[in-house]
Design a protein around this motif. Structure first.
Motif, PDB file in Angstrom:
ATOM      1  N   VAL A   1     -12.006   0.911 -35.765  1.00 36.38           N
ATOM      2  CA  VAL A   1     -11.322   0.724 -34.483  1.00 36.38           C
ATOM      3  C   VAL A   1     -10.245   1.790 -34.282  1.00 36.38           C
ATOM      4  O   VAL A   1     -10.056   2.295 -33.159  1.00 36.38           O
TER       5      VAL A   1
ATOM      6  N   TYR B   1     -11.580  -6.347 -26.504  1.00 28.86           N
ATOM      7  CA  TYR B   1     -11.848  -7.287 -27.590  1.00 28.86           C
ATOM      8  C   TYR B   1     -11.775  -8.708 -27.044  1.00 28.86           C
ATOM      9  O   TYR B   1     -10.761  -9.100 -26.459  1.00 28.86           O
TER      10      TYR B   1
ATOM     11  N   GLU C   1     -16.332  -5.720 -34.149  1.00 25.58           N
ATOM     12  CA  GLU C   1     -15.795  -6.237 -35.411  1.00 25.58           C
ATOM     13  C   GLU C   1     -14.804  -7.366 -35.161  1.00 25.58           C
ATOM     14  O   GLU C   1     -14.160  -7.430 -34.107  1.00 25.58           O
TER      15      GLU C   1
ATOM     16  N   ILE D   1     -15.276  -4.073 -28.687  1.00 30.07           N
ATOM     17  CA  ILE D   1     -15.104  -4.003 -30.138  1.00 30.07           C
ATOM     18  C   ILE D   1     -15.915  -5.141 -30.750  1.00 30.07           C
ATOM     19  O   ILE D   1     -15.678  -6.315 -30.447  1.00 30.07           O
TER      20      ILE D   1
ATOM     21  N   GLN E   1     -12.048   4.721 -33.055  1.00 30.38           N
ATOM     22  CA  GLN E   1     -12.455   4.515 -31.662  1.00 30.38           C
ATOM     23  C   GLN E   1     -11.289   4.754 -30.700  1.00 30.38           C
ATOM     24  O   GLN E   1     -11.475   5.340 -29.624  1.00 30.38           O
TER      25      GLN E   1
ATOM     26  N   LEU F   1     -11.303  -8.917 -35.619  1.00 31.92           N
ATOM     27  CA  LEU F   1      -9.958  -8.398 -35.873  1.00 31.92           C
ATOM     28  C   LEU F   1      -8.985  -9.533 -36.154  1.00 31.92           C
ATOM     29  O   LEU F   1      -9.178 -10.659 -35.695  1.00 31.92           O
TER      30      LEU F   1
ATOM     31  N   LEU G   1     -11.049   0.183 -24.633  1.00 34.80           N
ATOM     32  CA  LEU G   1     -11.659  -0.717 -25.607  1.00 34.80           C
ATOM     33  C   LEU G   1     -11.283  -2.149 -25.257  1.00 34.80           C
ATOM     34  O   LEU G   1     -10.143  -2.432 -24.862  1.00 34.80           O
TER      35      LEU G   1
ATOM     36  N   PRO H   1      -5.863  -3.251 -36.764  1.00 37.86           N
ATOM     37  CA  PRO H   1      -7.128  -2.554 -36.537  1.00 37.86           C
ATOM     38  C   PRO H   1      -7.859  -2.237 -37.841  1.00 37.86           C
ATOM     39  O   PRO H   1      -7.242  -2.099 -38.898  1.00 37.86           O
TER      40      PRO H   1
END
Length: 386
Positions: free
Chosen positions: A79, A94, A121, A119, A82, A123, A92, A75
């Motif tokens: 994150v 992804y 971003e 999410i 979050q 990862l 959450l 993470p």
């Protein structure tokens, strides 16, 4: 808050490494996924949501409010925040997959989730065995910061040669490093508690040598390499992950590989990690029951727990070895070796279950670990089912 570590849809994708453990108990970087999340979230109240035959050893969740987590990713700070900020009924997501949710495990159902947040971003996500060595450099960096923040390393003995920045080297209490060369210009190096780097070793980071493990005399290590706790490693290794309690104590090369626990590679065992035609390596996929293109030019060995090779064993590029296999016959074994194989070749007889127990008991006793009834039940399920 109870942390519930979920295998979600990934357990089968990590076979044979997950025959004997949930996804959360695999190691990459310095820590297992489970250990990493406990440190990130400062919680030791954990349970697992995994295959039924593993739940006897890996405790089922208590029926109460919990944080449900898919563990096999690194993470970002954002994150992590979050996840900490999740309220009951929130989750959450992804890449269309749920990775964290605040739910009640009493009458567990994902229908409890009322709000899902994507999410945005990118990862580092581990989705298959080769990801464990492919992204191991990133995992070592992550864990290095997590474990060494606000701590002071032991001084490196003046008998050693050093190249790089000392801030990228951390030596835990009780570790010994003498008359070796240490290079952190290519990555961080972490030497765990009571670990030992014997004389004449050459370490080129990133490297994690975990608690009570050893690099034998004259070992050559290229990163990104992780040697889990209670291991002995010698010869030459390049970009491998060993979960723990396994030995590759002698000369021989292993690269771009993942090795489970309680394994032993006999003297001069070598594993190819590059095909003669420099093409992509194929690996056996237990979900699709076929050899599939990894997209990698370098990929060596994936080895399940409790497996052994005899001296002078030569393993082909992209070899997958199951649990409790014994490879000792002349010639190159096939690229897929069954669980409990006695010999290593197709249609060889199975290693008898009572004998497998007997060997495991002796091996584990050397590390003062007991093969208990839960371990035997897992062995039996794999023996009977796979």
């Amino acid at each position: 808050m109870q942390l519930v570590f979920s295998d979600a849809q990934y357990w089968e994708d990590f076979l044979p490494l997950t025959f004997t453990r949930p996804v959360a108990e695999m190691r990459c970087g310095i820590l297992t996924f489970s250990e990493r999340w406990q440190k990130i979230l400062d919680s030791t109240e954990i349970s697992w949501f995994t295959e039924m035959y593993l739940q006897h050893k890996f405790r089922e969740p208590e029926k109460k409010e919990s944080l449900f987590l898919v563990t096999n990713f690194l993470p970002t700070e954002n994150v992590i925040q979050q996840i900490k900020d999740l309220k009951q009924g929130e989750a959450l997501v992804y890449e269309d997959e749920l990775v964290a949710a605040k739910i009640n495990m009493d009458g567990f159902s994902l229908n409890q989730i009322e709000k899902m947040t994507d999410i945005k971003e990118e990862l580092v996500f581990f989705k298959k065995p080769t990801d464990l060595f492919t992204y191991n450099d990133k995992a070592i960096d992550f864990d290095f910061e997590l474990l060494t923040k606000h701590k002071v390393s032991q001084e490196l003995s003046s008998t050693n040669g050093f190249l790089g920045d000392k801030k990228d080297l951390f030596i835990e209490e009780g570790a010994q490093v003498e008359f070796s060369t240490i290079n952190t210009k290519t990555g961080k190096i972490y030497i765990g508690k009571n670990a030992e780097v014997m004389e004449g070793c050459n370490l080129r980071g990133p490297i994690a040598l975990c608690e009570d493990s050893k690099f034998n005399l004259g070992t050559k290590i290229y990163g990104a390499t992780t040697i889990g706790p209670h291991c002995k490693v010698g010869g030459e290794v390049n970009n491998i992950v060993i979960f723990g309690y396994s030995n590759k104590g002698h000369d021989g090369f292993v690269g771009n590989s993942v090795i489970g626990e309680w394994c032993n590679l006999g003297a001069d065992t070598n594993s190819s990690n590059l095909k003669n035609n420099y093409g992509h390596v194929k690996l056996w996929n237990y979900r699709t029951k076929s050899f599939e293109d990894t997209g990698l030019q370098f990929a060596g060995l994936i080895m399940g727990d409790h497996s052994k090779t005899a001296i002078n064993t030569q393993l082909n590029t992209g070899t997958v070895i199951g649990v409790a296999s014994n490879i000792f016959k002349e010639g190159f074994p096939p690229n897929l070796i069954d669980n409990f194989s006695w010999g290593g070749f197709k249609d060889d007889e199975k290693f008898k279950l009572d004998k497998a127990y007997e060997v495991a008991e002796k091996v584990m006793a050397r590390r003062k670990v007991v093969l208990n009834d839960d371990d035997k039940a897992i062995f039996k399920h794999i023996f009977d089912t796979y």
